[in-house]
Design a protein around this motif. Structure first.
Motif, PDB file in Angstrom:
ATOM      1  N   GLU A  63      -8.994   0.533  10.923  1.00 57.08           N
ATOM      2  CA  GLU A  63      -9.314   2.290  11.373  1.00 57.08           C
ATOM      3  C   GLU A  63     -11.120   1.624  10.663  1.00 57.08           C
ATOM      4  O   GLU A  63     -12.086   2.516  11.531  1.00 57.08           O
ATOM      5  CB  GLU A  63      -8.914   2.988  10.249  1.00 57.08           C
ATOM      6  N   ASP A 116      -5.436   5.918   4.053  1.00 61.08           N
ATOM      7  CA  ASP A 116      -5.290   6.975   5.117  1.00 61.08           C
ATOM      8  C   ASP A 116      -5.651   8.305   4.522  1.00 61.08           C
ATOM      9  O   ASP A 116      -5.043   8.538   3.129  1.00 61.08           O
ATOM     10  CB  ASP A 116      -4.076   7.274   5.905  1.00 61.08           C
ATOM     11  N   GLY A 117      -6.630   9.274   4.350  1.00 57.60           N
ATOM     12  CA  GLY A 117      -6.317  10.694   3.681  1.00 57.60           C
ATOM     13  C   GLY A 117      -7.392  10.152   2.718  1.00 57.60           C
ATOM     14  O   GLY A 117      -7.920  11.157   1.676  1.00 57.60           O
ATOM     15  N   ASN A 172      -3.101  21.895  10.906  1.00 56.99           N
ATOM     16  CA  ASN A 172      -3.766  22.148  10.347  1.00 56.99           C
ATOM     17  C   ASN A 172      -4.006  23.910  11.356  1.00 56.99           C
ATOM     18  O   ASN A 172      -4.894  23.499  11.628  1.00 56.99           O
ATOM     19  CB  ASN A 172      -4.826  21.216  10.412  1.00 56.99           C
ATOM     20  N   TYR A 180      -7.111  25.635  12.854  1.00 59.07           N
ATOM     21  CA  TYR A 180      -7.577  24.960  14.454  1.00 59.07           C
ATOM     22  C   TYR A 180      -7.247  26.082  15.367  1.00 59.07           C
ATOM     23  O   TYR A 180      -7.432  25.095  16.565  1.00 59.07           O
ATOM     24  CB  TYR A 180      -7.665  23.414  14.461  1.00 59.07           C
ATOM     25  N   TYR A 196       1.063  21.288   4.184  1.00 56.86           N
ATOM     26  CA  TYR A 196       0.016  20.362   4.581  1.00 56.86           C
ATOM     27  C   TYR A 196      -1.014  20.681   3.439  1.00 56.86           C
ATOM     28  O   TYR A 196      -2.039  20.584   3.197  1.00 56.86           O
ATOM     29  CB  TYR A 196      -0.369  21.244   5.910  1.00 56.86           C
ATOM     30  N   LEU A 241      -2.080  11.997   5.905  1.00 54.20           N
ATOM     31  CA  LEU A 241      -0.870  11.787   7.104  1.00 54.20           C
ATOM     32  C   LEU A 241       0.029  11.237   5.997  1.00 54.20           C
ATOM     33  O   LEU A 241       1.170  11.336   6.872  1.00 54.20           O
ATOM     34  CB  LEU A 241      -1.033  10.780   8.238  1.00 54.20           C
ATOM     35  N   TYR A 272      -0.262  16.994  14.223  1.00 56.61           N
ATOM     36  CA  TYR A 272      -2.043  17.056  14.526  1.00 56.61           C
ATOM     37  C   TYR A 272      -2.598  17.152  16.316  1.00 56.61           C
ATOM     38  O   TYR A 272      -2.536  16.001  17.053  1.00 56.61           O
ATOM     39  CB  TYR A 272      -2.164  15.791  14.277  1.00 56.61           C
ATOM     40  N   LYS A 329      -7.189  14.220  16.071  1.00 54.79           N
ATOM     41  CA  LYS A 329      -8.424  13.164  15.243  1.00 54.79           C
ATOM     42  C   LYS A 329      -7.193  11.808  15.628  1.00 54.79           C
ATOM     43  O   LYS A 329      -8.167  10.751  15.362  1.00 54.79           O
ATOM     44  CB  LYS A 329      -7.882  13.970  13.642  1.00 54.79           C
TER      45      LYS A 329
HETATM   46  P1  AHM Z   1      -8.904   9.634   7.845  1.00 55.18           P
HETATM   47  O1  AHM Z   1      -8.049   8.543   8.616  1.00 55.18           O
HETATM   48  O2  AHM Z   1      -9.974   9.505   7.881  1.00 55.18           O
HETATM   49  O3  AHM Z   1      -8.708   9.313   6.316  1.00 55.18           O
HETATM   50  O4  AHM Z   1      -8.054  10.579   8.183  1.00 55.18           O
HETATM   51  C1  AHM Z   1      -6.764  10.674   8.470  1.00 55.18           C
HETATM   52  C2  AHM Z   1      -6.361  11.985   8.438  1.00 55.18           C
HETATM   53  C3  AHM Z   1      -5.124  12.057   7.976  1.00 55.18           C
HETATM   54  O5  AHM Z   1      -4.439  11.790   6.858  1.00 55.18           O
HETATM   55  C4  AHM Z   1      -4.670  13.930   7.566  1.00 55.18           C
HETATM   56  O6  AHM Z   1      -3.545  13.952   8.514  1.00 55.18           O
HETATM   57  C5  AHM Z   1      -5.888  14.234   8.581  1.00 55.18           C
HETATM   58  O7  AHM Z   1      -6.763  13.136   8.735  1.00 55.18           O
HETATM   59  C6  AHM Z   1      -6.242  15.733   8.375  1.00 55.18           C
HETATM   60  O8  AHM Z   1      -7.424  16.188   9.070  1.00 55.18           O
HETATM   61  P2  AHM Z   1      -7.846  17.502   9.062  1.00 55.18           P
HETATM   62  O9  AHM Z   1      -8.559  17.138   7.553  1.00 55.18           O
HETATM   63  O10 AHM Z   1      -8.898  17.330  10.412  1.00 55.18           O
HETATM   64  O11 AHM Z   1      -6.271  18.617   9.378  1.00 55.18           O
END
Ligand code: AHM
Ligand code: MG
Length: 340
Positions: A91, A116-117, A209, A212, A242, A246, A262, A275
């Motif tokens: 990623e 992630d996160g 979330n 939004y 929430y 993820l 999402y 996203k």
């Molecule tokens: P990242 O890959 O940049 O960490 O973003 C992914 C994360 C996920 O873990 C999570 O579900 C999401 O972004 C949360 O986004 P938001 O803050 O818009 O709710």
């Protein structure tokens, strides 16, 4: 009780399948070691901040890296030497990563989100590493091409995540159920703790979330209202949970039952398709949830059937308990909208 490691479990459960070849085992072993190294650093995150506060150099004289860069480098450096991959997709990298010529190659493709996160690190909130494994479709010595990497999620041979939470856990599937292993720090091994995870058919949690709301399309709003109202299968509102991570949101719903969403943000030009990334995030979660008896869709289509057009393609994601995701499909069907 006999304690079973990931590799032992793989060998025992897949005796008759070629997946249990030395190469796949090696891939998994290297990935597990990477996860242990990342987990070690994640658990010191607060401390590192203190130690590195004066500049960029920590007590060992090393440059303090952001944890997501660090995690990315750990996985790339370990996995490129494993001799089992022909390419990686992270990623964090715009293009796919080729295996340097000095290392042997194999026919697996590893796609991952190293941390992630990671926006949650500073608040000591659980984060995770997500991985997805494919096989090259042709047997050739030629360098791998983008087309060979852009496979739909249904072609995954394995997928999983490591969650750095109150304990560190690895959850994975190689197409033979979903199994969870908890890291026992005293022996330094992930040991089988959650064999054959099944997600409850009907959940009681919705995760989205909701800030939004004003950006969502009508079917998404109706879906969220459905879970909040008392006119749903439970006859009372679902609980909202929430975390914004993820892996953590998905893992909790996998264990307790529920739905994670999402959706697309139609009025946010950055997120017309949501996203989350199809290949690094949605596909591995979709394979896991299906193996656990749940569903994953983009509103109208099964996530695993979507043909990717680019590496970092985004996709709306609705994933979780079967009956809850069926509600999503029904609302989109009723809206007569074949594209969310
Ligand atoms: P990242 O890959 O940049 O960490 O973003 C992914 C994360 C996920 O873990 C999570 O579900 C999401 O972004 C949360 O986004 P938001 O803050 O818009 O709710
Ligand atoms: Mg991510």
């Amino acid at each position: 009780m006999r304690q079973v490691t990931v590799v032992e479990h793989l060998l025992l459960s897949q005796k008759e399948r070629p997946m249990a070849s030395g190469r796949f085992t090696r891939l998994l072993t290297e990935l597990i070691l990477s996860a242990k190294i990342i987990g070690r650093e994640v658990s010191k995150a607060g401390l590192l901040d203190v130690l590195g506060a004066t500049g960029e150099v920590n007590v060992q004289g090393e440059i303090v890296q952001k944890l997501d860069d660090f995690s990315n480098q750990v996985i790339i450096r370990r996995m490129e030497r494993a001799g089992v991959l022909c390419a990686m997709v992270s990623e964090e990298n715009a293009d796919f990563i080729e295996i340097p010529r000095q290392f042997p190659v194999g026919d697996y493709i590893l796609i991952f989100d190293p941390l992630d996160g990671s926006a949650n690190i500073d608040a000591n909130v659980s984060i995770g590493t997500i991985f997805s494994i494919y096989r090259r479709t042709s047997y050739t010595q030629q360098a791998v091409t983008l087309d060979e990497i852009l496979q739909k999620g249904a072609m995954q041979v394995a997928a999983g995540y490591i969650i750095y939470g109150s304990s560190t856990m690895m959850v994975y599937t190689a197409g033979n159920g979903v199994h969870g292993f908890t890291l026992d720090p005293s022996v330094g091994e992930f040991l089988l703790s959650h064999p054959n995870i099944q997600i409850p058919e009907q959940g009681r949690i919705y995760s989205v979330n909701e800030g939004y709301w004003s950006y969502w399309d009508e079917p998404t709003r109706r879906i969220v209202n459905h879970f909040k109202s008392d006119e749903n299968a439970l006859g009372r509102p679902y609980s909202l949970r929430y975390i914004g991570s993820l892996v953590s949101d998905f893992h909790r719903n996998l264990i307790y039952g529920g739905i994670f969403m999402y959706p697309a943000d139609h009025r946010d030009p950055r997120k017309p398709k949501g996203k989350l990334r199809l290949m690094c995030e949605a596909n591995p979660m979709a394979m896991i949830v299906e193996q656990a008896g749940g569903l994953a869709v983009d509103g109208t289509r099964r996530i695993l059937d979507i043909e990717p057009e680019e590496l970092h393609q985004r996709v709306p994601l609705f994933v979780g308990s079967k009956k809850d995701v069926e509600v999503v499909l029904q609302y989109y069907r009723e809206a007569g909208d074949d594209r969310p």
